[in-house]
Design an enzyme around this catalytic site. Sequence first.
Site, short mmCIF file in Angstrom:
data_model
loop_
_atom_site.label_atom_id
_atom_site.label_comp_id
_atom_site.label_asym_id
_atom_site.label_seq_id
_atom_site.Cartn_x
_atom_site.Cartn_y
_atom_site.Cartn_z
N SER A 1 0.84 -1.19 0.00
CA SER A 1 0.00 0.00 0.00
C SER A 1 0.89 1.26 0.00
O SER A 1 1.87 1.32 -0.74
CB SER A 1 -0.91 -0.08 1.23
OG SER A 1 -2.05 0.66 1.08
N ASP B 1 -8.16 -5.71 -6.17
CA ASP B 1 -7.89 -4.58 -5.29
C ASP B 1 -8.19 -3.28 -6.04
O ASP B 1 -7.59 -3.02 -7.08
CB ASP B 1 -6.41 -4.63 -4.89
CG ASP B 1 -5.98 -3.45 -4.06
OD1 ASP B 1 -6.86 -2.68 -3.60
OD2 ASP B 1 -4.76 -3.29 -3.88
N HIS C 1 -5.64 -6.63 -1.95
CA HIS C 1 -4.63 -5.67 -1.47
C HIS C 1 -3.46 -6.37 -0.75
O HIS C 1 -3.66 -7.01 0.27
CB HIS C 1 -5.32 -4.70 -0.52
CG HIS C 1 -4.66 -3.37 -0.39
ND1 HIS C 1 -4.25 -2.61 -1.46
CD2 HIS C 1 -4.34 -2.64 0.71
CE1 HIS C 1 -3.71 -1.48 -1.02
NE2 HIS C 1 -3.75 -1.47 0.29
#
Length: 509
Positions: free
Chosen positions: A191, A441, A466
């Site tokens: 991320s 994602d 993710h």
Amino acid sequence: MAESGSPFLFWFSFFCLLHSLPVYYSISPPPRFPSSLISPEEKVSLAARQNQLYRTKYFTQILDHFNYYPKSYDTFQQRYLINDTFWGGAKSNAPIFVYTGNEGIIEWFAQNTGFLYETAPHFKALIIFIEHRFYGKSIPFGGKKDVAYSNATTLGYLSSTQALADYASLIIDLKKNLTATDSPVVVFGGSYGGMLAAWFRLKYPHVTIGALASSSPILNFENITSPYSFNNIVTKDFRSESCYKVIKGSWQQIEETANQPGGIELLRKSFRICKNHFTGYDLEGWLETAYIYTAMTDYPTPSNFLSPMPAYPVKQMCKAIDDPATGNDTFAKLFGAATVYYNYTGTATCFDPNDNSDPHDLGGWQWQACTEMIMPTSGNNEESMFPPSEWRYQGRVSYCEGAYGVEPRPNWITTEFGGHDIKRVLRRYGSNIIFFNGLRDPWSGGGVLSNISESIVAIVAKEGAHHVDLRFKTSEDPEWLKDVRKQEIGIIAKWISEYYHDLALDLLS
Ligand SMILES: *[C@@H]1O[C@H](CO)[C@@H](O)[C@H](O)[C@H]1NC(C)=O
Ligand SMILES: *[C@@H]1O[C@H](CO)[C@@H](O)[C@H](O)[C@H]1NC(C)=O
Ligand SMILES: *[C@@H]1O[C@H](CO)[C@@H](O)[C@H](O)[C@H]1NC(C)=O
Ligand SMILES: *[C@@H]1O[C@H](CO)[C@@H](O)[C@H](O)[C@H]1NC(C)=O
Ligand SMILES: *[C@@H]1O[C@H](CO)[C@@H](O)[C@H](O)[C@H]1NC(C)=O
Ligand SMILES: *[C@@H]1O[C@H](CO)[C@@H](O)[C@H](O)[C@H]1NC(C)=O
Ligand SMILES: *[C@@H]1O[C@H](CO)[C@@H](O)[C@H](O)[C@H]1NC(C)=O
């Protein structure tokens, strides 16, 4: 990555359509990366587990790396976690694996990043997780969060460039202390942490030999990625299950009900809401949060990243929506879906659509989203299952001016790190970066999805969510996930062996 996880985060994607005036834009905070719903039981189990995974240390870090005003020389305590159980030691120049911390408490990321622990034995690697400044316990201004978060004068030291400089300073100092100057460092992140890992490799090639950047939407800036991309990927996840029509049709019904006499009471009962004071928007935000975070964490095995969830939770949500027992009762269907995200453990007594609690301490993201992290994700076109709306940069500006008295710099990230024409730019510059993305994602739309060069490689998993690759292994992991990890390990092994080869040549000369 995340917006506050809390329901308010997605408000601005609705209000455009439903209300002509951008009042809400000016008051809604920008979205955070991942969100923050976590059960109290999980907190306990995290705390119990953490001692077995690492030791906690602190490093005296400089407040401001980029000028020489007296104030810049102030310091703060930066936390890092270390596990040397598998390390081959300085004598053999054994590698060092560093996780470049994201916008939250570092233990949370350490608990969710099994990849480092599981690959370290093979590589005889030292494992380090570094906490990002202004998060968790790494708070400047004497460790006092209320002071550090006072205003723009103190928050001004919270930026990605300062964070990267922190990581470089800490790694160099740690290697010196360990007399491991020649140990190769590989950086990892998921991320926002993955964005930092990739940027760290580009900016500090003398500190790291390579980066695994998982689900890092480094192209979700300016107009590189469409502002509709994010919500269209969420829609696609639900579309594959056929229940998305019910969701797409539900917003108007919620809106109409909320505006009828007694409508709020009906919604309160239908969704078992604890409070009497909430609006149709609150409820929509609460549902949108559930859909989006479920799409982000649509993992193939049960998980507890943002909230405890079953395997393939999107499928479970759609199963609830399609449940024949709910007949034509749309609210019962939506309630069933929301339950998958908000009450999988069965411990919720009622729900609060305005719950803005932030157990992972992600709040600093709001400042980052008001300064440099301008990532347009909230647009909805016809294809979206959410009500149509435009991404409104001006709304962000008004919010940020009101909240902090600052104007965002939407072009800074691409100025500092690039992003436009990334293929052409990096083809002959830079090396040794893995960009992993799972196409389920919603952030994958802003990721690097094709190979740039021999050593700047995109690994794309159609079924992935993710940063699923970084999660702890389970016995139920599907083959594609095992293959992704195997491929990543093979590439990292190659970087390390090339490095040792170069080191040996240097020592000869
Ligand atoms: C390092 O992690 C392993 C689990 O992967 C654990 O068994 C070991 O105790 C940890 N070492 C330290 C020093 O925390
Ligand atoms: C900002 O916060 C700091 C620390 O609390 C305080 O000393 C300073 O006066 C504040 N500045 C402004 C402009 O409010
Ligand atoms: C390196 O050692 C010094 C002296 O003990 C210490 O102050 C510093 O925090 C250490 N660096 C790191 C990264 O732990
Ligand atoms: C993106 O914006 C830049 C300037 O802000 C402009 O030059 C470029 O044409 C735009 N690209 C697209 C695809 O809209
Ligand atoms: C529910 O749906 C069925 C068939 O889909 C329809 O015949 C019925 O009239 C609907 N009932 C209500 C109350 O809308
Ligand atoms: C949460 O789940 C449990 C177990 O299914 C149920 O008893 C409880 O009523 C649910 N809470 C809410 C608010 O729906
Ligand atoms: C990038 O190249 C690797 C081989 O080096 C290959 O396995 C992978 O599938 C390629 N990625 C994409 C997105 O084509």
